[in-house]
Write a protein that holds these residues in place. Structure first.
Motif, PDB file in Angstrom:
ATOM      1  N   SER A 181       0.825  -1.207   0.000  1.00 60.12           N
ATOM      2  CA  SER A 181       0.000   0.000   0.000  1.00 60.12           C
ATOM      3  C   SER A 181       0.860   1.259   0.000  1.00 60.12           C
ATOM      4  CB  SER A 181      -0.929  -0.005   1.227  1.00 60.12           C
ATOM      5  OG  SER A 181      -1.742  -1.156   1.234  1.00 60.12           O
ATOM      6  N   LYS A 182       1.931   1.242   0.796  1.00 58.91           N
ATOM      7  CA  LYS A 182       2.837   2.391   0.836  1.00 58.91           C
ATOM      8  C   LYS A 182       3.512   2.602  -0.520  1.00 58.91           C
ATOM      9  CE  LYS A 182       5.382   2.794   4.651  1.00 58.91           C
ATOM     10  NZ  LYS A 182       4.877   3.922   5.431  1.00 58.91           N
ATOM     11  N   MET A 183       3.881   1.495  -1.170  1.00 58.29           N
ATOM     12  CA  MET A 183       4.504   1.607  -2.482  1.00 58.29           C
ATOM     13  C   MET A 183       3.533   2.203  -3.504  1.00 58.29           C
ATOM     14  SD  MET A 183       6.085  -1.423  -4.913  1.00 58.29           S
ATOM     15  CE  MET A 183       4.439  -2.107  -5.213  1.00 58.29           C
ATOM     16  N   ILE A 184       2.285   1.746  -3.480  1.00 61.59           N
ATOM     17  CA  ILE A 184       1.280   2.258  -4.417  1.00 61.59           C
ATOM     18  C   ILE A 184       1.017   3.735  -4.163  1.00 61.59           C
ATOM     19  CG2 ILE A 184      -1.155   2.079  -5.074  1.00 61.59           C
ATOM     20  CD1 ILE A 184      -0.893  -0.950  -4.544  1.00 61.59           C
ATOM     21  N   TRP A 185       0.949   4.108  -2.885  1.00 65.94           N
ATOM     22  CA  TRP A 185       0.743   5.517  -2.540  1.00 65.94           C
ATOM     23  C   TRP A 185       1.903   6.371  -3.058  1.00 65.94           C
ATOM     24  CZ3 TRP A 185      -3.252   8.255  -0.913  1.00 65.94           C
ATOM     25  CH2 TRP A 185      -3.032   9.540  -0.449  1.00 65.94           C
ATOM     26  N   ALA A 186       3.128   5.846  -2.933  1.00 68.59           N
ATOM     27  CA  ALA A 186       4.296   6.588  -3.430  1.00 68.59           C
ATOM     28  C   ALA A 186       4.251   6.714  -4.952  1.00 68.59           C
ATOM     29  CB  ALA A 186       5.577   5.875  -2.998  1.00 68.59           C
ATOM     30  N   LEU A 187       3.802   5.654  -5.642  1.00 69.76           N
ATOM     31  CA  LEU A 187       3.665   5.721  -7.101  1.00 69.76           C
ATOM     32  C   LEU A 187       2.651   6.781  -7.504  1.00 69.76           C
ATOM     33  CD1 LEU A 187       3.732   1.933  -8.098  1.00 69.76           C
ATOM     34  CD2 LEU A 187       5.440   3.672  -8.672  1.00 69.76           C
ATOM     35  N   TRP A 188       1.557   6.826  -6.744  1.00 75.02           N
ATOM     36  CA  TRP A 188       0.529   7.829  -7.009  1.00 75.02           C
ATOM     37  C   TRP A 188       1.095   9.233  -6.820  1.00 75.02           C
ATOM     38  CZ3 TRP A 188      -4.200   8.816  -8.861  1.00 75.02           C
ATOM     39  CH2 TRP A 188      -4.841   9.974  -8.448  1.00 75.02           C
ATOM     40  N   ASP A 189       1.870   9.394  -5.766  1.00 77.80           N
ATOM     41  CA  ASP A 189       2.428  10.705  -5.423  1.00 77.80           C
ATOM     42  C   ASP A 189       3.456  11.160  -6.467  1.00 77.80           C
ATOM     43  OD1 ASP A 189       2.352  12.843  -3.601  1.00 77.80           O
ATOM     44  OD2 ASP A 189       4.267  12.200  -2.737  1.00 77.80           O
ATOM     45  N   LYS A 190       4.188  10.185  -7.035  1.00 81.48           N
ATOM     46  CA  LYS A 190       5.276  10.535  -7.955  1.00 81.48           C
ATOM     47  C   LYS A 190       4.915  10.302  -9.427  1.00 81.48           C
ATOM     48  CE  LYS A 190       8.830   9.436  -4.524  1.00 81.48           C
ATOM     49  NZ  LYS A 190       9.971   8.560  -4.181  1.00 81.48           N
ATOM     50  N   ALA A 191       3.686   9.886  -9.657  1.00 80.00           N
ATOM     51  CA  ALA A 191       3.300   9.517 -11.020  1.00 80.00           C
ATOM     52  C   ALA A 191       3.531  10.639 -12.012  1.00 80.00           C
ATOM     53  CB  ALA A 191       1.834   9.084 -11.050  1.00 80.00           C
ATOM     54  N   LYS A 192       3.130  11.822 -11.674  1.00 70.42           N
ATOM     55  CA  LYS A 192       3.205  12.947 -12.601  1.00 70.42           C
ATOM     56  C   LYS A 192       4.544  13.659 -12.533  1.00 70.42           C
ATOM     57  CE  LYS A 192       0.860  15.373 -15.669  1.00 70.42           C
ATOM     58  NZ  LYS A 192       0.361  14.745 -16.910  1.00 70.42           N
ATOM     59  N   THR A 193       5.074  13.809 -11.313  1.00 75.37           N
ATOM     60  CA  THR A 193       6.257  14.649 -11.136  1.00 75.37           C
ATOM     61  C   THR A 193       7.545  13.978 -11.580  1.00 75.37           C
ATOM     62  OG1 THR A 193       6.397  13.871  -8.845  1.00 75.37           O
ATOM     63  CG2 THR A 193       5.213  15.931  -9.244  1.00 75.37           C
ATOM     64  N   LYS A 194       7.747  12.698 -11.199  1.00 76.68           N
ATOM     65  CA  LYS A 194       9.029  12.044 -11.471  1.00 76.68           C
ATOM     66  C   LYS A 194       8.932  10.907 -12.492  1.00 76.68           C
ATOM     67  CE  LYS A 194      11.070  13.177  -6.980  1.00 76.68           C
ATOM     68  NZ  LYS A 194      11.727  12.666  -5.772  1.00 76.68           N
ATOM     69  N   LEU A 195       7.857  10.165 -12.475  1.00 74.39           N
ATOM     70  CA  LEU A 195       7.742   9.000 -13.352  1.00 74.39           C
ATOM     71  C   LEU A 195       7.098   9.328 -14.688  1.00 74.39           C
ATOM     72  CD1 LEU A 195       6.612   6.331 -10.714  1.00 74.39           C
ATOM     73  CD2 LEU A 195       8.916   6.810 -11.537  1.00 74.39           C
ATOM     74  N   ASN A 196       6.539  10.510 -14.789  1.00 71.18           N
ATOM     75  CA  ASN A 196       5.889  10.950 -16.031  1.00 71.18           C
ATOM     76  C   ASN A 196       4.749  10.013 -16.447  1.00 71.18           C
ATOM     77  OD1 ASN A 196       5.611  12.866 -18.059  1.00 71.18           O
ATOM     78  ND2 ASN A 196       6.903  11.715 -19.499  1.00 71.18           N
TER      79      ASN A 196
END
Length: 327
Positions: A181-196
């Motif tokens: 869950s923490k990993m998914i939340w981090a992906l959500w948080d970084k989806a636009k800013t770092k992971l594009n």
């Protein structure tokens, strides 16, 4: 130091509250604990643990929890979540150092030896690695260290044991889901800013994960919408078998309820192979009318141990090929 001492006291009190029989009957507790400890380390040889002979350390548990315990989508996600939380807040070099010291070294010790001293040593090394990594972690990632200090040493010990019941991973499964869950939340948080990544992509992926897990759950629960196969077997025998018929069942296996008016005899399949055992089985087969198999516990295990059970292995091959006269 104060927190450490309070933690030890709290742990001791909690243990006594949930395990009062430690005090009420210490001798029995120690006896049972010793028996189970020797069983899982392969010191005691019980028939119901032979199914785990030659199963791969760690990989077996990983596959069982992923495939059957959680279902493939969630199962795969939780292991990535564990890796994410383990390395979170560390640089690449620090992460590699932690994996080598905190995971690889203890695992090698446990694979080389399963005695108590080896287990204690491996846990100490894993705990030291968590503490050392904590020095270099970012402040926000240090909260994971407490859970990692429980989950990683536990998996290292349990995964190395000879006996690998799936229930042994139950104590850490909730934590694995938290890590995912923490990993998914981090992906959500970084989806636009770092992971594009567009956030709708993450939403769709999360929806598929939750939906597939829900389907697995409903599929599992649907098993209980019909009668148990053992109950249906009993019903079929009551309606179709002659009264007084001889029915063979395998020992160390569950019985079938509700049978009245039949003679039920056990096949001693787990006993060591010998001419006497072979003669006994042949005699029973010639006298019986039916054989029931509650599960594949024995015929899924014994043929894998053909050096130990050459006669019994051949018996199953002959039986299922129809050469022994049974359909």
């Amino acid at each position: 130091l104060k927190g450490f001492i309070l933690g030890i006291i709290a742990s001791f009190v909690a243990f006594i509250v949930v395990q009062p029989y430690v005090i009420l009957d210490w001798a029995q507790f120690l006896s049972d604990f010793t028996e189970q400890s020797e069983m899982v380390r392969g010191i005691r040889d019980y028939p119901y643990t032979r199914q785990y002979v030659d199963t791969a350390p760690y990989l077996y548990h990983l596959r069982q929890l992923t495939t059957w315990g959680l279902g493939l989508p969630l199962g795969i996600t939780v292991w990535f979540g564990l890796l994410y939380s383990t390395l979170r807040g560390l640089s690449l070099r620090q992460g590699i150092f932690y994996l080598n010291l905190g995971v690889l070294v203890p695992a090698l010790i446990l694979l080389l030896s399963s005695n108590i001293l080896a287990i204690v040593l491996a846990c100490i090394i894993a705990a030291i690695a968590v503490l050392l990594a904590g020095i270099f972690r970012t402040r926000e990632s240090r909260q994971d260290a407490l859970m990692i200090s429980w989950v990683v040493p536990y998996i290292l010990v349990i995964g190395s044991l000879d006996v690998k019941f799936s229930r042994y991973l139950l104590p850490v499964t909730p934590f694995l889901i938290i890590f995912a869950s923490k990993m998914i939340w981090a992906l959500w948080d970084k989806a636009k800013t770092k992971l594009n990544l567009p956030k709708p992509t993450v939403v769709i992926a999360l929806g598929l994960l939750l939906g597939s897990t829900g389907i697995y759950t409903l599929s599992y629960l649907s098993i209980y919408q019909s009668s148990h196969t053992a109950v249906r077997t009993a019903s079929w025998l009551q309606q179709n078998a002659e009264k007084g018929a001889v029915i063979l069942k395998e020992h160390w296996e569950e019985g079938i309820p509700g049978l009245v008016g039949f003679r039920i005899i056990e096949l001693p399949m787990y006993e060591p192979d010998s001419p006497h055992k072979l003669k006994r089985i042949a005699t029973l087969l010639s006298e019986a009318d039916y054989i029931w198999f509650y599960s594949n516990r024995l015929y899924g295990t014994i043929p894998r141990l053909d050096e130990r059970y050459p006669y019994s292995t051949n018996y199953y091959r002959q039986l299922f090929s129809g050469r022994l006269g049974y359909e």
